[in-house]
Motif scaffolding. Structure first.
Motif, PDB file in Angstrom:
ATOM      1  N   UNK A 190      19.731  78.011   8.707  1.00  0.00           N
ATOM      2  CA  UNK A 190      20.576  79.085   9.222  1.00  0.00           C
ATOM      3  C   UNK A 190      20.686  80.257   8.246  1.00  0.00           C
ATOM      4  N   UNK A 191      19.898  80.212   7.167  1.00  0.00           N
ATOM      5  CA  UNK A 191      19.927  81.260   6.157  1.00  0.00           C
ATOM      6  C   UNK A 191      21.298  81.369   5.490  1.00  0.00           C
ATOM      7  N   UNK A 192      21.957  80.227   5.327  1.00  0.00           N
ATOM      8  CA  UNK A 192      23.273  80.168   4.688  1.00  0.00           C
ATOM      9  C   UNK A 192      23.112  79.524   3.311  1.00  0.00           C
ATOM     10  N   UNK A 193      23.651  80.157   2.301  1.00  0.00           N
ATOM     11  CA  UNK A 193      23.587  79.638   0.937  1.00  0.00           C
ATOM     12  C   UNK A 193      24.865  78.879   0.616  1.00  0.00           C
ATOM     13  N   UNK A 194      24.706  77.659   0.099  1.00  0.00           N
ATOM     14  CA  UNK A 194      25.851  76.831  -0.275  1.00  0.00           C
ATOM     15  C   UNK A 194      26.054  76.913  -1.785  1.00  0.00           C
ATOM     16  N   UNK A 195      27.230  77.360  -2.188  1.00  0.00           N
ATOM     17  CA  UNK A 195      27.601  77.439  -3.606  1.00  0.00           C
ATOM     18  C   UNK A 195      28.655  76.380  -3.890  1.00  0.00           C
ATOM     19  N   UNK A 196      28.489  75.660  -4.977  1.00  0.00           N
ATOM     20  CA  UNK A 196      29.420  74.587  -5.310  1.00  0.00           C
ATOM     21  C   UNK A 196      30.181  74.907  -6.588  1.00  0.00           C
ATOM     22  N   UNK A 197      31.446  74.581  -6.582  1.00  0.00           N
ATOM     23  CA  UNK A 197      32.303  74.822  -7.742  1.00  0.00           C
ATOM     24  C   UNK A 197      32.961  73.509  -8.146  1.00  0.00           C
ATOM     25  N   UNK A 198      32.569  73.006  -9.290  1.00  0.00           N
ATOM     26  CA  UNK A 198      33.145  71.762  -9.795  1.00  0.00           C
ATOM     27  C   UNK A 198      34.256  72.089 -10.775  1.00  0.00           C
ATOM     28  N   UNK A 217      20.002  74.622  -1.293  1.00  0.00           N
ATOM     29  CA  UNK A 217      19.882  75.920  -0.606  1.00  0.00           C
ATOM     30  C   UNK A 217      19.717  77.066  -1.596  1.00  0.00           C
ATOM     31  N   UNK A 218      19.331  76.757  -2.826  1.00  0.00           N
ATOM     32  CA  UNK A 218      19.160  77.768  -3.868  1.00  0.00           C
ATOM     33  C   UNK A 218      20.460  78.525  -4.133  1.00  0.00           C
ATOM     34  N   UNK A 219      21.566  77.795  -4.009  1.00  0.00           N
ATOM     35  CA  UNK A 219      22.863  78.390  -4.304  1.00  0.00           C
ATOM     36  C   UNK A 219      23.214  78.243  -5.771  1.00  0.00           C
ATOM     37  N   UNK A 220      24.401  78.689  -6.129  1.00  0.00           N
ATOM     38  CA  UNK A 220      24.880  78.610  -7.510  1.00  0.00           C
ATOM     39  C   UNK A 220      25.785  77.398  -7.691  1.00  0.00           C
ATOM     40  N   UNK A 221      25.564  76.700  -8.787  1.00  0.00           N
ATOM     41  CA  UNK A 221      26.483  75.641  -9.196  1.00  0.00           C
ATOM     42  C   UNK A 221      27.337  76.197 -10.321  1.00  0.00           C
TER      43      UNK A 221
END
Length: 391
Positions: A190-198, A217-221
């Motif tokens: 869906x061309x949505x980027x998932x970014x995770x924040x720990x 999804x080539x997002x940022x951790x």
């Protein structure tokens, strides 16, 4: 359960999102149905614009009060930074969706997940829903909530839209019956980027698969200091901006069945922002002076700027008392006067804010490991891939 969550919630904003489809949040739909047909915001006039869409997924299990406070305290600064974005020489609109998960008060058969708000441009409503969140222990299913947000929300097909999910937490990313890699593949499609924040130690987040959840999804951790407290820096320009905000509120012309309630909501969110600090109230005032603060569903000035709006279709019963019984020409003249007044006030606020930003930047300490910085860094780095720029 998770004091470390204190910063994640900000992920929810930014946040700091926006589609112009008629299928947005439930409240907007209800409002539109209560307004004259010609007052409904049209999608045609916005079809070619770019949008920043952000879905904020927050854990509301135990010990999340500090996290929620972080989001309330930093929301407006995130929105302000997003208001400076440009894509193809146009300023994109912003839309935010909000989910809570990991709370025992939620339905276990549905993964302890609740859609608090579908994609919305109503910043007052977003603030209201954030202030309404409560916490309670539960199970945190990251893959499940990501998949739910992907399937329920209207992400659209515009390749220029910036579509982001931010999920924050500190429990293993692998919990629940929906594997995070399956949810990640759906996001990618869906061309949505998932970014995770720990919220916690960087390496611990890696070992509990938060980084891998972003990599799909080539997002940022990001790992943040969960003990960080929002520091509001006062400036010499704050009092003047707040005074202008009071004048700005007087330029709104409420109409329709929701007008009065929405004006009260606007005032309520001013009070909520002021409850954290004067500087936070200033940040909200700056947001209200930007193009992202839109109220066509209840403000006659914003509504009159829609391509389909016609003065002849206005009903006396929808108008404030000051405009009832007036001719089309008299109403137009009144709104034009208020519109020009509003524009002048907003420009003054923006001018003062430019000086305020410079002052705050000089006072801020380097190396601030806050959720706000983590979120904005992620958004800007991913926005560059779609030719978004910041003024």
């Amino acid at each position: 359960m998770k004091t470390v969550f204190k910063q994640s919630i900000l992920a929810l904003f930014f946040v700091s999102l926006t589609a112009c489809q008629a299928k947005t949040k439930k409240l907007e739909t209800t409002v539109a149905l209560n307004q004259p047909e010609t007052h409904k915001p049209t999608t045609a006039s916005k079809a070619n614009k770019q949008f920043i869409k952000v879905a904020l997924l927050l854990d509301t299990s135990n010990s999340m009060d500090g996290l929620i406070d972080q989001a309330k305290a930093q929301l407006w600064e995130i929105v302000n930074e997003l208001s400076y974005a440009k894509c193809n020489a146009m300023k994109p609109n912003l839309q935010i969706a909000l989910y809570e998960y990991g709370n025992d008060n939620l339905n276990g058969n549905e993964g302890y997940i609740r859609q608090v708000l579908a994609f919305s441009q109503d910043l007052d409503e977003i603030s209201k829903e954030l202030f309404s969140l409560t916490t309670r222990g539960g199970n945190e299913y990251c893959g499940y909530v990501i998949q739910t947000a992907l399937n329920q929300l209207q992400w659209g097909n515009n390749p220029d839209d910036l579509k982001l999910i931010f999920i924050a937490g500190n429990e293993p990313f692998t919990q629940g019956r929906v594997p995070y890699k399956v949810a990640g593949k759906l996001a990618h499609s869906k061309d949505v980027t998932v970014n995770t924040i720990f919220c916690g130690d960087y390496n611990q987040g890696i070992s509990s698969y938060w980084k891998d959840g972003a990599d799909v999804t080539h997002g940022n951790y990001m790992a943040i200091n969960h003990n960080h407290e929002t520091v509001h820096i006062a400036s010499p320009y704050d009092a003047s901006i707040l005074e202008l905000n009071n004048k700005l509120n007087k330029t709104y012309v409420a109409y329709g069945s929701y007008g009065k309630d929405k004006m009260e909501l606007q005032a309520e969110q001013d009070v909520n922002a002021q409850g954290y600090s004067e500087a936070n109230a200033v940040s909200r005032a700056v947001s209200k002076s930007s193009h992202l603060y839109k109220n066509a569903s209840w403000d006659l000035i914003d509504a009159s700027e829609a391509a389909s709006f016609e003065y002849k279709n206005l009903k006396d019963s929808d108008l404030p008392k000051a405009l009832q019984g007036k001719s089309k020409e008299e109403i137009k003249s009144y709104l034009d006067t208020k519109r020009n007044e509003r524009k002048a006030i907003q420009e003054q606020i923006q001018d003062l804010n430019a000086k305020r930003k410079q002052y705050v930047a000089q006072q801020q300490k380097e190396g601030n490991n806050s959720l706000e910085n983590a979120m904005l860094n992620a958004i800007k780095s991913q926005a560059k891939k779609k030719n978004y720029k910041w003024e």
